[in-house]
Write a protein that holds these residues in place. Sequence first.
Motif, PDB file in Angstrom:
ATOM      1  N   TRP A   1       0.868  -1.179   0.000  1.00 17.61           N
ATOM      2  CA  TRP A   1       0.000   0.000   0.000  1.00 17.61           C
ATOM      3  C   TRP A   1       0.905   1.230   0.000  1.00 17.61           C
ATOM      4  O   TRP A   1       1.874   1.288   0.761  1.00 17.61           O
ATOM      5  N   TYR A   2       0.525   2.197  -0.841  1.00 19.23           N
ATOM      6  CA  TYR A   2       1.275   3.441  -0.923  1.00 19.23           C
ATOM      7  C   TYR A   2       0.380   4.602  -0.519  1.00 19.23           C
ATOM      8  O   TYR A   2      -0.825   4.604  -0.775  1.00 19.23           O
ATOM      9  N   GLN A   3       1.002   5.601   0.098  1.00 19.10           N
ATOM     10  CA  GLN A   3       0.322   6.827   0.531  1.00 19.10           C
ATOM     11  C   GLN A   3       0.915   7.986  -0.259  1.00 19.10           C
ATOM     12  O   GLN A   3       2.140   8.097  -0.379  1.00 19.10           O
ATOM     13  N   GLN A   4       0.046   8.825  -0.795  1.00 19.34           N
ATOM     14  CA  GLN A   4       0.531   9.954  -1.592  1.00 19.34           C
ATOM     15  C   GLN A   4      -0.118  11.249  -1.130  1.00 19.34           C
ATOM     16  O   GLN A   4      -1.351  11.363  -1.130  1.00 19.34           O
ATOM     17  N   PHE A   5       0.725  12.224  -0.786  1.00 14.89           N
ATOM     18  CA  PHE A   5       0.260  13.565  -0.450  1.00 14.89           C
ATOM     19  C   PHE A   5       0.353  14.442  -1.698  1.00 14.89           C
ATOM     20  O   PHE A   5       1.183  14.178  -2.584  1.00 14.89           O
ATOM     21  N   PRO A   6      -0.482  15.483  -1.778  1.00  9.39           N
ATOM     22  CA  PRO A   6      -0.471  16.335  -2.974  1.00  9.39           C
ATOM     23  C   PRO A   6       0.919  16.872  -3.285  1.00  9.39           C
ATOM     24  O   PRO A   6       1.641  17.343  -2.407  1.00  9.39           O
ATOM     25  N   GLY A   7       1.299  16.767  -4.544  1.00  9.46           N
ATOM     26  CA  GLY A   7       2.586  17.286  -4.986  1.00  9.46           C
ATOM     27  C   GLY A   7       3.777  16.399  -4.667  1.00  9.46           C
ATOM     28  O   GLY A   7       4.920  16.761  -4.957  1.00  9.46           O
ATOM     29  N   LYS A   8       3.521  15.255  -4.075  1.00  7.33           N
ATOM     30  CA  LYS A   8       4.607  14.338  -3.711  1.00  7.33           C
ATOM     31  C   LYS A   8       4.437  13.015  -4.453  1.00  7.33           C
ATOM     32  O   LYS A   8       3.343  12.680  -4.918  1.00  7.33           O
ATOM     33  N   GLY A   9       5.536  12.262  -4.506  1.00  4.23           N
ATOM     34  CA  GLY A   9       5.428  10.919  -5.044  1.00  4.23           C
ATOM     35  C   GLY A   9       4.860   9.983  -3.982  1.00  4.23           C
ATOM     36  O   GLY A   9       4.897  10.281  -2.791  1.00  4.23           O
ATOM     37  N   PRO A  10       4.315   8.844  -4.399  1.00  2.00           N
ATOM     38  CA  PRO A  10       3.806   7.875  -3.420  1.00  2.00           C
ATOM     39  C   PRO A  10       4.930   7.358  -2.532  1.00  2.00           C
ATOM     40  O   PRO A  10       6.088   7.274  -2.963  1.00  2.00           O
ATOM     41  N   ALA A  11       4.574   6.978  -1.307  1.00  2.00           N
ATOM     42  CA  ALA A  11       5.544   6.406  -0.373  1.00  2.00           C
ATOM     43  C   ALA A  11       4.953   5.142   0.219  1.00  2.00           C
ATOM     44  O   ALA A  11       3.758   5.098   0.543  1.00  2.00           O
ATOM     45  N   LEU A  12       5.791   4.128   0.343  1.00  4.99           N
ATOM     46  CA  LEU A  12       5.327   2.849   0.891  1.00  4.99           C
ATOM     47  C   LEU A  12       4.831   3.036   2.309  1.00  4.99           C
ATOM     48  O   LEU A  12       5.499   3.637   3.154  1.00  4.99           O
ATOM     49  N   LEU A  13       3.638   2.479   2.564  1.00  4.17           N
ATOM     50  CA  LEU A  13       3.029   2.573   3.891  1.00  4.17           C
ATOM     51  C   LEU A  13       3.173   1.246   4.641  1.00  4.17           C
ATOM     52  O   LEU A  13       3.668   1.178   5.752  1.00  4.17           O
ATOM     53  N   ILE A  14       2.756   0.182   4.001  1.00  3.01           N
ATOM     54  CA  ILE A  14       2.757  -1.149   4.605  1.00  3.01           C
ATOM     55  C   ILE A  14       2.575  -2.159   3.478  1.00  3.01           C
ATOM     56  O   ILE A  14       1.994  -1.832   2.442  1.00  3.01           O
ATOM     57  N   ALA A  15       3.079  -3.389   3.677  1.00  2.23           N
ATOM     58  CA  ALA A  15       2.974  -4.389   2.620  1.00  2.23           C
ATOM     59  C   ALA A  15       2.777  -5.764   3.238  1.00  2.23           C
ATOM     60  O   ALA A  15       3.126  -5.991   4.403  1.00  2.23           O
ATOM     61  N   ILE A  16       2.243  -6.683   2.435  1.00  2.00           N
ATOM     62  CA  ILE A  16       1.965  -8.033   2.933  1.00  2.00           C
ATOM     63  C   ILE A  16       2.264  -9.070   1.869  1.00  2.00           C
ATOM     64  O   ILE A  16       2.149  -8.788   0.660  1.00  2.00           O
ATOM     65  N   ARG A  17       2.700 -10.246   2.287  1.00  2.18           N
ATOM     66  CA  ARG A  17       2.838 -11.399   1.414  1.00  2.18           C
ATOM     67  C   ARG A  17       1.598 -12.268   1.599  1.00  2.18           C
ATOM     68  O   ARG A  17       0.989 -12.272   2.660  1.00  2.18           O
ATOM     69  N   PRO A  18       1.233 -13.090   0.621  1.00  2.00           N
ATOM     70  CA  PRO A  18      -0.012 -13.869   0.712  1.00  2.00           C
ATOM     71  C   PRO A  18       0.033 -15.043   1.684  1.00  2.00           C
ATOM     72  O   PRO A  18      -0.979 -15.703   1.878  1.00  2.00           O
ATOM     73  N   ASP A  19       1.173 -15.286   2.311  1.00  4.85           N
ATOM     74  CA  ASP A  19       1.238 -16.394   3.263  1.00  4.85           C
ATOM     75  C   ASP A  19       0.763 -15.997   4.668  1.00  4.85           C
ATOM     76  O   ASP A  19       0.729 -16.835   5.570  1.00  4.85           O
ATOM     77  N   VAL A  20       0.405 -14.716   4.842  1.00  3.51           N
ATOM     78  CA  VAL A  20      -0.173 -14.276   6.113  1.00  3.51           C
ATOM     79  C   VAL A  20      -1.514 -13.604   5.837  1.00  3.51           C
ATOM     80  O   VAL A  20      -1.752 -13.082   4.751  1.00  3.51           O
ATOM     81  N   SER A  21      -2.394 -13.627   6.842  1.00  2.24           N
ATOM     82  CA  SER A  21      -3.732 -13.071   6.641  1.00  2.24           C
ATOM     83  C   SER A  21      -3.862 -11.648   7.169  1.00  2.24           C
ATOM     84  O   SER A  21      -4.824 -10.953   6.852  1.00  2.24           O
ATOM     85  N   GLU A  22      -2.905 -11.225   7.975  1.00  2.00           N
ATOM     86  CA  GLU A  22      -2.989  -9.882   8.540  1.00  2.00           C
ATOM     87  C   GLU A  22      -1.610  -9.384   8.904  1.00  2.00           C
ATOM     88  O   GLU A  22      -0.743 -10.141   9.337  1.00  2.00           O
ATOM     89  N   LYS A  23      -1.431  -8.079   8.686  1.00  2.00           N
ATOM     90  CA  LYS A  23      -0.183  -7.439   9.117  1.00  2.00           C
ATOM     91  C   LYS A  23      -0.524  -6.096   9.698  1.00  2.00           C
ATOM     92  O   LYS A  23      -1.294  -5.337   9.100  1.00  2.00           O
ATOM     93  N   LYS A  24       0.029  -5.805  10.863  1.00  2.00           N
ATOM     94  CA  LYS A  24      -0.299  -4.562  11.555  1.00  2.00           C
ATOM     95  C   LYS A  24       0.971  -3.776  11.816  1.00  2.00           C
ATOM     96  O   LYS A  24       1.981  -4.333  12.262  1.00  2.00           O
TER      97      LYS A  24
END
Lengths: 115, 115
Positions: B35-58
């Motif tokens: 998941w990426y987060q983007q503020f106006p005028g900025k490039g996207p930045a990585l927020l959090i990521a998950i692999r399919p071998d887990v059901s949840e990541k916090k």
Amino acid sequence: GAGVSQSPSNKVTEKGKDVELRCDPISGHTALYWYRQRLGQGLEFLIYFQGNSAPDKSGLPSDRFSAERTGESVSTLTIQRTQQEDSAVYLCASSLRGVATDTQYFGPGTRLTVL
Amino acid sequence: QQQVKQSPQSLIVQKGGISIINCAYENTAFDYFPWYQQFPGKGPALLIAIRPDVSEKKEGRFTISFNKSAKQFSLHIMDSQPGDSATYFCAASIGRGSTLGRLYFGRGTQLTVWP
């Protein structure tokens, strides 16, 4: 450098002109990506470099688009004979190795407006 | 066609509330979901990521829930704050072949958190 830089930040051109967009990746990053972001749309992949070779050019929308990269450094995206539909923000990203789990660090983008 | 579908397009949440953004995909070759987060005028930045071998990541207030059988994943932002107001993009990538590292993005969700 501290992050990915892109120049120019804004470019206004007339239809039919050629433009060159520049990307300076994070030092030491072997992988470099170009994406296009149209207003209200997600990011659209254009091309991927590993070093100075481009194993995936499948996202380039037409032969008016080309890109090159010098070693593991600067990349330029060239759009020839620009059209109004080319208006978008062009984003560059780099990652350390180019593997899927590597974080892609994005630059601020170049906003291209074709009149 | 859009390989990753994202909804809603826009979301308004009151401060302290929970923001939920949903994404769905069809390509079972996808094996990394950032998941990426983007503020106006900025490039996207990585927020959090998950692999399919887990059901949840916090991570802090941000949680990804992943349902492999349904081919869906979602971002939950707990205790949403005005500073979370941004555009959020889900993405997916394939970890092998010439498409290595290429990100397929959803269209984005514009989140507004009212104070």
